[in-house]
Scaffold this active site. Structure first.
Site, PDB file in Angstrom:
ATOM      1  N   ASP A 187       1.031  -1.154   0.038  1.00 52.73           N
ATOM      2  CA  ASP A 187       0.169   0.207   0.106  1.00 52.73           C
ATOM      3  C   ASP A 187       0.887   1.140  -0.071  1.00 52.73           C
ATOM      4  OD1 ASP A 187      -2.544   1.481   0.440  1.00 52.73           O
ATOM      5  OD2 ASP A 187      -1.576   1.589   2.269  1.00 52.73           O
ATOM      6  N   PHE A 188       0.163   2.361  -0.356  1.00 53.06           N
ATOM      7  CA  PHE A 188       1.081   3.815  -0.397  1.00 53.06           C
ATOM      8  C   PHE A 188       1.027   4.393   0.834  1.00 53.06           C
ATOM      9  CE2 PHE A 188       2.064   7.926  -1.809  1.00 53.06           C
ATOM     10  CZ  PHE A 188       3.401   7.794  -2.288  1.00 53.06           C
ATOM     11  N   ASP A 189      -0.200   5.338   0.879  1.00 55.90           N
ATOM     12  CA  ASP A 189      -0.404   6.138   2.064  1.00 55.90           C
ATOM     13  C   ASP A 189      -0.529   5.538   3.293  1.00 55.90           C
ATOM     14  OD1 ASP A 189      -1.165   9.076   0.821  1.00 55.90           O
ATOM     15  OD2 ASP A 189      -2.000   7.444  -0.366  1.00 55.90           O
TER      16      ASP A 189
ATOM     17  N   ASP B 167      -1.983  -0.676   6.222  1.00 53.90           N
ATOM     18  CA  ASP B 167      -2.471  -0.015   7.150  1.00 53.90           C
ATOM     19  C   ASP B 167      -3.766   0.262   7.310  1.00 53.90           C
ATOM     20  OD1 ASP B 167      -2.399   3.622   7.020  1.00 53.90           O
ATOM     21  OD2 ASP B 167      -2.333   2.238   5.275  1.00 53.90           O
TER      22      ASP B 167
END
Length: 524
Positions: free
Chosen positions: A282-284, A465
């Site tokens: 995932d990124f953010d 997250d």
């Protein structure tokens, strides 16, 4: 069975009582009954065998709550030594029959509903929405003939696949609670047996009905501070708030129970079993820290360098809720697969974007949703309506606490009124997405198959997250490794992850252990 969790694999449907469980209309009903009975008892000629004391809260709970209005009239008056004929549906409101007094009570209730509205219990709506995200079917049960009207006033009628109320009961001549007929009819309409269905009730008569119907889980919600009455009626478990109820399938654990991947490396590494990792990230909030302004989120030099090194030696993919072009522009690492809009569009290393055709039908509806929410939330300071190609994100991270409900309610209302959309929750954000059977988990599996990254020699490793990452963590739960990046904002929620890390720096350290230089070989 004593539990405070609903397992989607065991409980395929949940039936909710309305008054007192979903909506705070029980107080309106109680007040309407009190007006009716106090006036009737005061005007009735006293006799030694009759008790004409005013109607009480205990009278409501023991003799009226959860029952049809006619049965409620008869049961309460019987408790006071008063017998009335049942009458029939054509009796005039206020006539001295059970039907007549029941009609008059209904008039008192409708006036109160018009005056005060239908207040929704936020904990109930949150649970129903979470159940639906887990593909658990939901139904609403009520002895009231005004059920549809109340649900509409409350704006939650779209949350239920089936409604069985006083109107249905009259049409089918179903007996009221504590007979289980209403619950059994709802289960029949859902096509799911009672042995695979849970019931949520706040009334003694409703709990007794669910128990008599043989339902898998009878959950009592006690908002009055009298839990023993529901336990005595047969509830498996009694909670004071539906926030205490979790949706937990076998294999899920709370974040506090998840071992740190660096501290417990030996136990975690056994899942790799010498296989070559495929990193799915995932990124953010995972590769880059969350910022108040999403436009300011970026990779650190350390993280980008580490990703570039990893991508030279093992397959790497970044899967984000951002638009594909946005996430590619922020990652800027050669040889990496990128997926945007939770996987609705993807691109291989240097390749052309690939969009899911089924999601394109929702694009015009998303345009309308963007216009409506932008206009409605323009006065709300801090609210951000962020349009992506295949999603509409409504951020409330910078919104005052007392205004958050307004933001979420506005998104929920648009989701209910516009066809082809579904709502998803994340960290301080709600999103409207195309209403198709697609999520990050399916995106992960599709990417692995499309890129030829499946086989006994490969192991998928996903790190995320947020709530929206749980679909992907679940997808790799059996054959891979799931990593959750911890955040205080998520409290002690449930997760499918096998291990945790405390922030982006720790994640990079763990990924370097998962694909150490000595075991790496160039990506073909």
């Amino acid at each position: 069975m004593v539990a405070t969790s609903i397992d989607p694999h065991v409980h395929r449907a949940v039936l909710f009582d309305m008054d007192g469980v979903l909506t705070n209309t029980a107080r309106l009903h109680s007040a309407a009954w009190k007006v009716l009975f106090d006036q009737y008892l005061a005007e009735r000629s006293p006799t030694p065998s009759e008790d004409h004391r005013p109607f009480t809260d205990d009278d409501y709970r023991h003799h009226v709550d959860g029952k049809s209005r006619v049965d409620g009239v008869l049961d309460f008056l019987h408790s006071r030594g008063i017998g009335l004929p049942r009458g029939d549906v054509g009796d005039e409101a206020g006539g001295e029959t059970a039907h007549g007094l029941g009609k008059l009570k209904d008039e008192h209730f409708l006036r109160a509903l018009d005056e005060h509205g239908a207040e929704v219990f936020a904990d109930a709506v949150s649970l129903v929405e979470s159940l639906r995200r887990h593909h658990v079917e939901t139904a609403v049960i009520s002895a009231s003939r005004n059920c549809a009207r109340v649900l509409e006033r409350a704006g939650i009628e779209q949350l239920f696949d089936v409604r069985v109320d006083g109107v249905v009961a009259a049409e089918l001549e179903l007996p009221g609670k504590p007979d289980p007929a209403l619950f059994l009819e709802a289960a029949r309409r859902l096509g799911i047996p009672p042995s695979q269905t849970a019931v949520v009730e706040d009334a003694e008569a409703g709990v007794a009905a669910a128990r008599a119907g043989g339902f898998a889980l009878v959950l009592g919600i006690d908002r009055a501070g009298l839990p023993s009455r529901l336990a005595d009626a047969g509830a498996d478990v009694v909670v004071s708030s539906l926030d205490e109820v979790t949706i937990a399938a076998s294999g899920q654990r709370r974040l506090s129970e998840i071992p740190d991947g660096l501290v417990h490396w030996n136990a975690i590494s056994s899942r790799l079993r010498g296989r070559r990792p495929v990193l799915l990230l995932d990124f953010d909030g995972t590769l880059a820290p969350i910022r108040k302004d999403p436009a300011k989120v970026s990779l650190s030099v350390r993280t980008r360098t580490a990703l570039q090194n990893l991508a030279r030696w093992c397959p790497v993919a970044v899967i984000s809720g951002r638009d594909l072009s946005d996430v590619r522009g922020r990652v800027r690492v050669e040889g990496v697969w990128c997926a945007g809009s939770h996987g609705f569009e993807m691109a291989g290393p240097g390749g052309e974007p690939i969009a899911q055709e089924t999601g394109k039908a929702a694009l015009p509806v998303l345009d309308i949703a963007e216009q409506r929410l932008s206009a409605e939330l323009e006065p709300v300071a801090g609210a951000l309506v962020d349009r992506k190609r295949f999603a509409l994100a409504v951020h409330y991270r910078n919104v005052r606490l007392e205004e958050v409900g307004r933001v979420v309610s506005a998104a929920r209302q648009v989701d209910a009124e516009l066809p082809g959309l579904r709502m998803a929750h994340g960290r301080k954000v709600v999103e409207l997405l195309p209403d198709i059977d697609w999520n990050k988990g399916r995106a992960v599996r599709w990417l692995l198959e499309r890129a030829g990254l499946t086989g006994p020699e490969l192991v998928p490793v996903f790190a995320g997250d947020d709530y929206t990452d749980e679909d992907a963590l679940r997808e790799v739960h059996e054959d891979g490794l799931g990593i959750v990046v911890l955040s205080a904002e998520h409290g002690d929620r449930l997760t499918w992850a096998h291990c945790s890390v405390d922030g982006t720096r720790a994640l990079i350290d763990l990924l370097t252990r998962i694909a150490p230089p000595a075991r790496r070989r160039p990506v073909p």
